[in-house]
Design an enzyme around this catalytic site. Structure first.
Site: not given
Ligand SMILES: [Zn+2]
Length: 427
Positions: A84, A86, A205, A246, A266, A338
């Site tokens: 996960h 970005h 996603k 998510h 999460h 994340d």
């Molecule tokens: Zn994320």
């Protein structure tokens, strides 16, 4: 005839040597077998010119061509995997500050972060959410050998409902802004799945529930319906892609699992029924357990909305308690940070948090190797140091099973037989 055959044979020999190169080998003083948790001594990892491991074993057994890299004083492990990230986003600009960053500029940010992430020991990432297909561009640049970075599995823009976590709700109506992944209703979401795949997505996603950083929603509130998520999962699976959802909210986690989504990102407010469903369906949980502290300390400076900081305060501790509960109950877990909301290159700091909240160091390492490889669909290629897998090797000076924080100072990184970092060689 013989001559011709020999000529053909010699030709192929030359061509194959020219294409494959000599390969090489790494001598590891110690090597962690992530399947068994055993530390093996004096192992040699040999690889061919394509960067694929040909053998791993005691030194005597290896007769390797090419160069030998000496890591006699180090412990080797397979390259780590963060499912996960970005890479095209940075935590330094949040909320309204992020509106001033163009899509092309995000790609440049991604180039920078790809290198940082690789050098931190993460040789594979699953990038779940990027605007403008910037992640596709970074992936393709890495695969073409133009820029340095991990193997990337990318999603492009995340799918979400109008006004939801994966939309952008900062501007008033006269700007007519909606994020490119917005799609409502079962057929619209199917069309959006097809569209992101058309432009290069390896994985889909979606935003099943509300989130922390989005304006005007709540993490616990459902967004996509069960019907919409079933359509997404069916369409994605038909086209050979997995789906990452998510989901902070209790109901959304269960709906996503029932819909056949492959991983719950999460998983903050998962309850006992959600845990039982995840086990029954074999769904992975990806719990980003280390970024809350960063958001609370640095978020305001980066422009994070006041409401986001409040949401983070409420959800952070619950998420960690539920992580421990779900792990102890035996759910499948893959390592995801994340990064993007959290500084790139610090990914390995999450290992200590996972150990603090109930895992043994080996469990946390398996989440970032064997389990993460399985979730990405690249099991058999990454995640272990065995013949037939890529020569993605990292090394540390100490014993990561005794102190998992060793992984925060990785000194050697090789991806596919190419050294990205070797602090052991530097004097
Ligand atoms: Zn994320």
């Amino acid at each position: 005839m013989r001559r011709i055959l020999f000529g053909i044979f010699a030709f192929f020999l030359v061509v194959s040597i020219a294409e494959a190169g000599p390969g090489g080998a790494v001598r590891c003083g110690k090597l962690l077998d992530v399947r068994t948790g055993k530390i093996l001594s004096n192992q040699v990892i040999s690889f061919d010119g394509d960067g694929v491991i040909t053998s791993v074993g005691a030194e005597a057994a290896a007769g390797s061509a090419g160069t030998m890299i000496d890591l006699s004083n180090a412990t080797c492990l397979p390259g780590l995997i963060d499912v996960h990230t970005h890479l095209t986003g940075d935590p330094s600009s949040s909320g309204y500050a992020a509106l001033g960053i163009s899509v092309p500029r995000e790609t440049v940010t991604g180039v920078k972060n790809a290198r940082l992430t690789l050098r931190a020991g993460f040789t594979t990432v699953r990038n779940v959410g990027a605007s403008g297909f910037t992640d596709v561009a970074v992936r393709d640049g890495i695969n073409a050998g133009e820029i340095e970075g991990p193997r990337m599995l990318v999603s492009g823009p995340p799918l979400g409902i109008t006004g939801g976590h994966c939309d952008n709700n900062l501007l008033p109506s006269e700007y007519h802004f909606r994020s490119e992944g917005v799609a409502d209703g079962p057929w619209a979401v199917r069309a959006k799945v097809r569209e992101v795949i058309k432009y290069g997505a390896d994985v889909i996603k979606i935003c099943a529930s509300g989130g922390v950083l989005s304006k005007g929603d709540q993490p616990g509130t459902p967004q996509y319906t069960l019907e919409e998520m079933k359509a997404i999962a069916e369409e994605a699976h038909k086209l050979g892609r997995k789906v990452a959802a998510h989901a902070h909210g209790t109901q959304s986690i269960k709906d996503a699992i029932r819909a056949g989504i492959d991983s719950i990102e999460h998983s903050s407010l998962i309850d006992d029924e959600g845990i039982a469903l995840a086990k029954e369906h074999g769904t992975y949980l990806v719990v980003d357990s280390d970024n809350d502290d960063f958001s609370l300390q640095e978020g305001a400076k980066a422009g994070m909305l006041a409401e986001s900081i409040e949401k983070e305060k409420k959800i952070g501790r619950l998420q960690r308690e539920n992580f421990r509960h779900a792990f102890q109950a035996g759910t499948k877990m893959a390592f995801g940070t994340d990064a993007g909301v959290y500084p790139h290159g610090d990914n390995a700091r999450q290992f200590a948090k996972m150990v603090e909240w109930g895992m043994k160091p080996l469990d946390a390492i398996q989440a970032a190797t064997l389990s993460a490889a399985d979730l990405t669909g690249w099991g058999g290629k990454v995640g272990v140091l065995e013949a037939g897998h890529y020569a993605d090797v990292i090394a540390v000076s100490g014993d990561p099973l005794a102190n998992v924080r060793e992984l925060e100072s990785i000194k050697f990184v090789m991806k596919g037989g190419v050294v990205a970092r070797n602090d052991f060689a530097a004097k």
